[in-house]
Each structure stands twice: as structure tokens, then as C-alpha cells.
Design a protein around this motif. Structure first.
Motif, mmCIF file in Angstrom:
data_model
loop_
_atom_site.group_PDB
_atom_site.id
_atom_site.type_symbol
_atom_site.label_atom_id
_atom_site.label_comp_id
_atom_site.label_asym_id
_atom_site.label_seq_id
_atom_site.Cartn_x
_atom_site.Cartn_y
_atom_site.Cartn_z
ATOM 1 N N GLY A 21 -73.325 48.525 -71.367
ATOM 2 C CA GLY A 21 -72.720 49.170 -70.207
ATOM 3 C C GLY A 21 -71.661 48.287 -69.573
ATOM 4 N N ALA A 22 -71.933 46.991 -69.504
ATOM 5 C CA ALA A 22 -70.935 46.055 -68.985
ATOM 6 C C ALA A 22 -69.721 45.989 -69.903
ATOM 7 C CB ALA A 22 -71.562 44.668 -68.830
ATOM 8 N N VAL A 23 -69.956 46.042 -71.209
ATOM 9 C CA VAL A 23 -68.836 46.028 -72.158
ATOM 10 C C VAL A 23 -67.962 47.261 -71.965
ATOM 11 C CG1 VAL A 23 -68.243 46.157 -74.608
ATOM 12 C CG2 VAL A 23 -70.053 44.619 -73.850
ATOM 13 N N ARG A 24 -68.585 48.424 -71.825
ATOM 14 C CA ARG A 24 -67.808 49.652 -71.633
ATOM 15 C C ARG A 24 -67.030 49.611 -70.328
ATOM 16 N NH1 ARG A 24 -72.452 51.905 -74.080
ATOM 17 N NH2 ARG A 24 -73.422 52.196 -72.042
ATOM 18 N N ALA A 25 -67.645 49.076 -69.269
ATOM 19 C CA ALA A 25 -66.943 48.988 -67.987
ATOM 20 C C ALA A 25 -65.730 48.068 -68.093
ATOM 21 C CB ALA A 25 -67.903 48.488 -66.910
ATOM 22 N N MET A 26 -65.885 46.940 -68.770
ATOM 23 C CA MET A 26 -64.761 46.024 -68.943
ATOM 24 C C MET A 26 -63.673 46.647 -69.810
ATOM 25 S SD MET A 26 -66.944 42.501 -69.514
ATOM 26 C CE MET A 26 -65.502 41.520 -69.867
ATOM 27 N N LYS A 27 -64.074 47.341 -70.869
ATOM 28 C CA LYS A 27 -63.082 47.980 -71.728
ATOM 29 C C LYS A 27 -62.320 49.068 -70.985
ATOM 30 C CE LYS A 27 -64.819 47.199 -76.414
ATOM 31 N NZ LYS A 27 -65.281 47.859 -77.663
ATOM 32 N N ASP A 28 -63.022 49.834 -70.153
ATOM 33 C CA ASP A 28 -62.347 50.895 -69.402
ATOM 34 C C ASP A 28 -61.267 50.317 -68.494
ATOM 35 O OD1 ASP A 28 -63.942 52.748 -70.616
ATOM 36 O OD2 ASP A 28 -65.374 52.916 -68.958
ATOM 37 N N VAL A 29 -61.587 49.227 -67.803
ATOM 38 C CA VAL A 29 -60.610 48.609 -66.905
ATOM 39 C C VAL A 29 -59.437 48.044 -67.697
ATOM 40 C CG1 VAL A 29 -60.247 46.740 -65.252
ATOM 41 C CG2 VAL A 29 -62.328 48.118 -65.132
ATOM 42 N N LEU A 30 -59.735 47.325 -68.775
ATOM 43 C CA LEU A 30 -58.668 46.707 -69.561
ATOM 44 C C LEU A 30 -57.795 47.752 -70.251
ATOM 45 C CD1 LEU A 30 -60.633 43.726 -71.144
ATOM 46 C CD2 LEU A 30 -59.016 43.644 -69.252
ATOM 47 N N GLU A 31 -58.404 48.812 -70.761
ATOM 48 C CA GLU A 31 -57.613 49.862 -71.404
ATOM 49 C C GLU A 31 -56.740 50.593 -70.388
ATOM 50 O OE1 GLU A 31 -60.497 52.233 -73.341
ATOM 51 O OE2 GLU A 31 -60.720 50.893 -75.079
ATOM 52 N N ALA A 32 -57.272 50.811 -69.172
ATOM 53 C CA ALA A 32 -56.460 51.459 -68.136
ATOM 54 C C ALA A 32 -55.276 50.577 -67.747
ATOM 55 C CB ALA A 32 -57.329 51.760 -66.919
ATOM 56 N N LEU A 33 -55.513 49.273 -67.616
ATOM 57 C CA LEU A 33 -54.420 48.360 -67.285
ATOM 58 C C LEU A 33 -53.401 48.287 -68.413
ATOM 59 C CD1 LEU A 33 -56.447 45.455 -65.634
ATOM 60 C CD2 LEU A 33 -54.960 47.093 -64.481
ATOM 61 N N ASP A 34 -53.886 48.297 -69.651
ATOM 62 C CA ASP A 34 -52.966 48.256 -70.786
ATOM 63 C C ASP A 34 -52.115 49.517 -70.840
ATOM 64 O OD1 ASP A 34 -51.988 47.117 -73.311
ATOM 65 O OD2 ASP A 34 -53.057 48.782 -74.238
ATOM 66 N N MET A 35 -52.739 50.666 -70.591
ATOM 67 C CA MET A 35 -51.980 51.915 -70.592
ATOM 68 C C MET A 35 -50.967 51.938 -69.455
ATOM 69 S SD MET A 35 -53.461 55.807 -70.483
ATOM 70 C CE MET A 35 -54.436 55.462 -71.954
ATOM 71 N N GLU A 36 -51.373 51.432 -68.292
ATOM 72 C CA GLU A 36 -50.449 51.389 -67.150
ATOM 73 C C GLU A 36 -49.274 50.466 -67.440
ATOM 74 O OE1 GLU A 36 -50.538 50.287 -62.367
ATOM 75 O OE2 GLU A 36 -52.387 50.354 -63.552
ATOM 76 N N ALA A 37 -49.563 49.327 -68.101
ATOM 77 C CA ALA A 37 -48.481 48.401 -68.434
ATOM 78 C C ALA A 37 -47.525 49.024 -69.445
ATOM 79 C CB ALA A 37 -49.062 47.102 -68.982
ATOM 80 N N ARG A 38 -48.077 49.725 -70.425
ATOM 81 C CA ARG A 38 -47.216 50.373 -71.416
ATOM 82 C C ARG A 38 -46.377 51.478 -70.772
ATOM 83 N NH1 ARG A 38 -48.707 49.297 -76.762
ATOM 84 N NH2 ARG A 38 -50.645 48.089 -76.957
ATOM 85 N N LEU A 39 -47.006 52.245 -69.862
ATOM 86 C CA LEU A 39 -46.276 53.316 -69.195
ATOM 87 C C LEU A 39 -45.174 52.745 -68.317
ATOM 88 C CD1 LEU A 39 -46.001 56.331 -68.616
ATOM 89 C CD2 LEU A 39 -47.703 56.070 -66.803
ATOM 90 N N THR A 82 -68.994 42.080 -80.065
ATOM 91 C CA THR A 82 -68.074 42.637 -79.069
ATOM 92 C C THR A 82 -67.139 41.583 -78.487
ATOM 93 O OG1 THR A 82 -69.676 42.292 -77.266
ATOM 94 C CG2 THR A 82 -69.764 44.398 -78.446
ATOM 95 N N ILE A 83 -67.433 40.306 -78.695
ATOM 96 C CA ILE A 83 -66.599 39.251 -78.105
ATOM 97 C C ILE A 83 -65.173 39.290 -78.647
ATOM 98 C CG2 ILE A 83 -66.341 36.761 -77.815
ATOM 99 C CD1 ILE A 83 -69.350 36.497 -77.860
ATOM 100 N N PRO A 84 -64.952 39.330 -79.978
ATOM 101 C CA PRO A 84 -63.559 39.388 -80.461
ATOM 102 C C PRO A 84 -62.815 40.634 -80.005
ATOM 103 C CG PRO A 84 -65.067 38.771 -82.233
ATOM 104 C CD PRO A 84 -65.905 39.226 -81.091
ATOM 105 N N ASP A 85 -63.513 41.773 -79.903
ATOM 106 C CA ASP A 85 -62.846 43.000 -79.461
ATOM 107 C C ASP A 85 -62.364 42.870 -78.018
ATOM 108 O OD1 ASP A 85 -63.445 44.025 -81.936
ATOM 109 O OD2 ASP A 85 -65.269 45.039 -81.263
ATOM 110 N N LEU A 86 -63.232 42.362 -77.150
ATOM 111 C CA LEU A 86 -62.827 42.178 -75.758
ATOM 112 C C LEU A 86 -61.724 41.133 -75.636
ATOM 113 C CD1 LEU A 86 -66.220 42.298 -73.812
ATOM 114 C CD2 LEU A 86 -64.354 43.953 -73.710
ATOM 115 N N ASP A 87 -61.787 40.098 -76.450
ATOM 116 C CA ASP A 87 -60.755 39.062 -76.399
ATOM 117 C C ASP A 87 -59.398 39.636 -76.797
ATOM 118 O OD1 ASP A 87 -59.959 36.120 -76.313
ATOM 119 O OD2 ASP A 87 -59.427 36.651 -78.369
#
Length: 233
Positions: free
Chosen positions: A195-213, A123-128
Motif C-alpha cells: 500500500g505504501a508502494v502504491r501511494a508513493m508510485k501514485d504521487v511520483l507518477e502524477a508529478l511525472d505526468m505534470e512535469a511532462r505536461l 520494488t526498490i529498483p522500480d521506485l528508484d
């Protein structure tokens, strides 16, 4: 052993000879001739067996062919079928069932065939990659670097629990355990880490979507507005 026995017999023949020498010793000649015949006979036997084996192998059909019902007696076909079924049943019954190996998911569960240590480290490369989409100047990933240090720029973006710990803290502890612990991870530890990985991904994906929007809205706002068409009246 043969050479050693020849040496002993030759020495015995020399000691028992009147002249105590190998020269003109008939016993030595007889012993040597016998051993030469034994060696020649052994070589001939080996060659004969080699030729016989080669001829037998040549008579074996090299191509595989399926035997039909009519190509062998019914009794033979029934015996082959029974033995095949028995072997298949033995192989099936020999497969371990409900066996839990340390560090692996339980069979017939959502974590079946999952190696906790390897799956978590993957999961490290995916989060990176996801973090780099938010922060393009994210530092390069280095081997054995603490996750708290590598993802320090996204740490302020993550929520914290009542103990003041963010998902990054739990993820860092789990990665250290997966990297350096002698024992394997338990299923509970793996669930907490994922669970920590999913929480981090949710935050990062939301920020990425907000930045794209935001980029899309900014781009649309910068486009020139077409003037109204003149009235035909």
C-alpha cells in the motif's frame, strides 16, 4: 580382507614348517596357487557378466516408440492404462492443498505463489527509476541503504497521515524487515508495505505526468505563431 587372509595363511604355513621359512615351503606354494586361481576365476566371472550385460543392453531398442492398440495384447494395454491412471491419481492427491508456507501467499488467493520478502525487495529498483524521472540527480542506489535516506529528496512531496508518517516511513520499515528479520513477513505486513508502494508510485507518477505536461505546454508556447493569410478581397 583377501590380502590379510593370505598374510595369515602364509605366516601359519611358515610357523608349521620344519624349517620355519618360506624357502622350499610347499604349503606356501599351494596357498599362493589357490589364491591366484581364485583371483583369476573372479576376474573371468566379472568379465563374463560384463559381456552378458553389454549384450543385453545392445538388444534394447534405443529409440522411443509409441505402442498402438494392436501392438500388444488387450490385457496388457488395459493393465498399462490402469496403472498410468492410478499413478496420475496418486500424484494428484499427493499435491499439498490449502497449505500456507510462512512468508508466501495463500494458495488460490491474489498472493498465491508470491514470496513476500522477494517481491517487496524487487520494488526498490522500480521506485528508484520512477523517482529519478522526477529528480534526475537522485543519488545512486547503494546496497543496504535505508529507504528514508535514499528517497529523502522526494519525502517532502509525499502526504502524511495523522501520526505524521508518510508512505516512505512505512516502506522503509517494511524494507528493513524484509532485509534483516529472521522471520518471514506476514500477509498483513506485505499488504501495508505494498500500500505504501502504491501511494508513493501514485504521487511520483502524477508529478511525472505534470512535469511532462508542463514541458509540452512550454514547448508549444515557444513555437512562433504563423501570421494570418492575406485577404483575397
Amino acid at each position: 580382507m583377501v590380502v590379510f587372509s593370505v598374510f595369515l595363511l602364509f605366516s601359519q604355513a611358515v610357523r608349521t614348517s620344519p624349517e620355519d621359512t618360506l624357502k622350499n615351503n610347499i604349503d606356501v606354494i599351494v596357498i599362493g596357487a589357490v589364491y591366484v586361481l581364485v583371483v583369476v576365476f573372479g576376474v573371468l566371472v566379472c568379465i563374463k557378466r560384463r559381456i552378458a550385460t553389454f549384450r543385453r543392453l545392445q538388444r534394447i531398442h534405443k529409440g522411443s516408440a509409441t505402442r498402438g492398440v494392436g501392438e500388444a495384447p488387450k490385457q496388457v494395454m488395459d493393465f498399462i492404462t490402469q496403472e498410468y491412471a492410478r499413478s496420475a491419481l496418486i500424484a494428484y492427491e499427493s499435491v499439498p492443498k490449502n497449505v500456507v508456507q510462512e512468508g508466501w501467499g495463500r494458495p488460490n488467493s491474489i498472493y498465491g505463489n508470491v514470496h513476500f520478502r522477494r517481491a517487496l525487495l524487487d520494488t526498490i529498483p522500480d521506485l528508484d527509476t520512477l523517482a529519478r524521472s522526477i529528480i534526475p540527480h537522485q543519488p545512486a542506489l547503494r546496497a543496504h541503504e535505508r529507504m528514508l535516506s535514499h528517497f529523502r529528496f522526494i519525502a517532502p512531496l509525499l502526504p502524511r497521515d495523522s501520526d505524521g508518517l508518510s508512505p516512505l516511513h512505512y516502506y522503509d520499515s517494511a524494507i528493513q524487515l524484509a532485509r534483516f528479520a529472521e522471520r518471514e513477513m506476514t500477509e498483513k505486513e506485505y499488504e501495508v508495505a505494498m500500500g505504501a508502494v502504491r501511494a508513493m508510485k501514485d504521487v511520483l507518477e502524477a508529478l511525472d505526468m505534470e512535469a511532462r505536461l508542463g514541458s509540452t505546454l512550454e514547448l508549444n508556447g515557444s513555437l512562433p505563431i504563423a501570421s494570418a493569410a492575406p485577404s483575397l478581397s
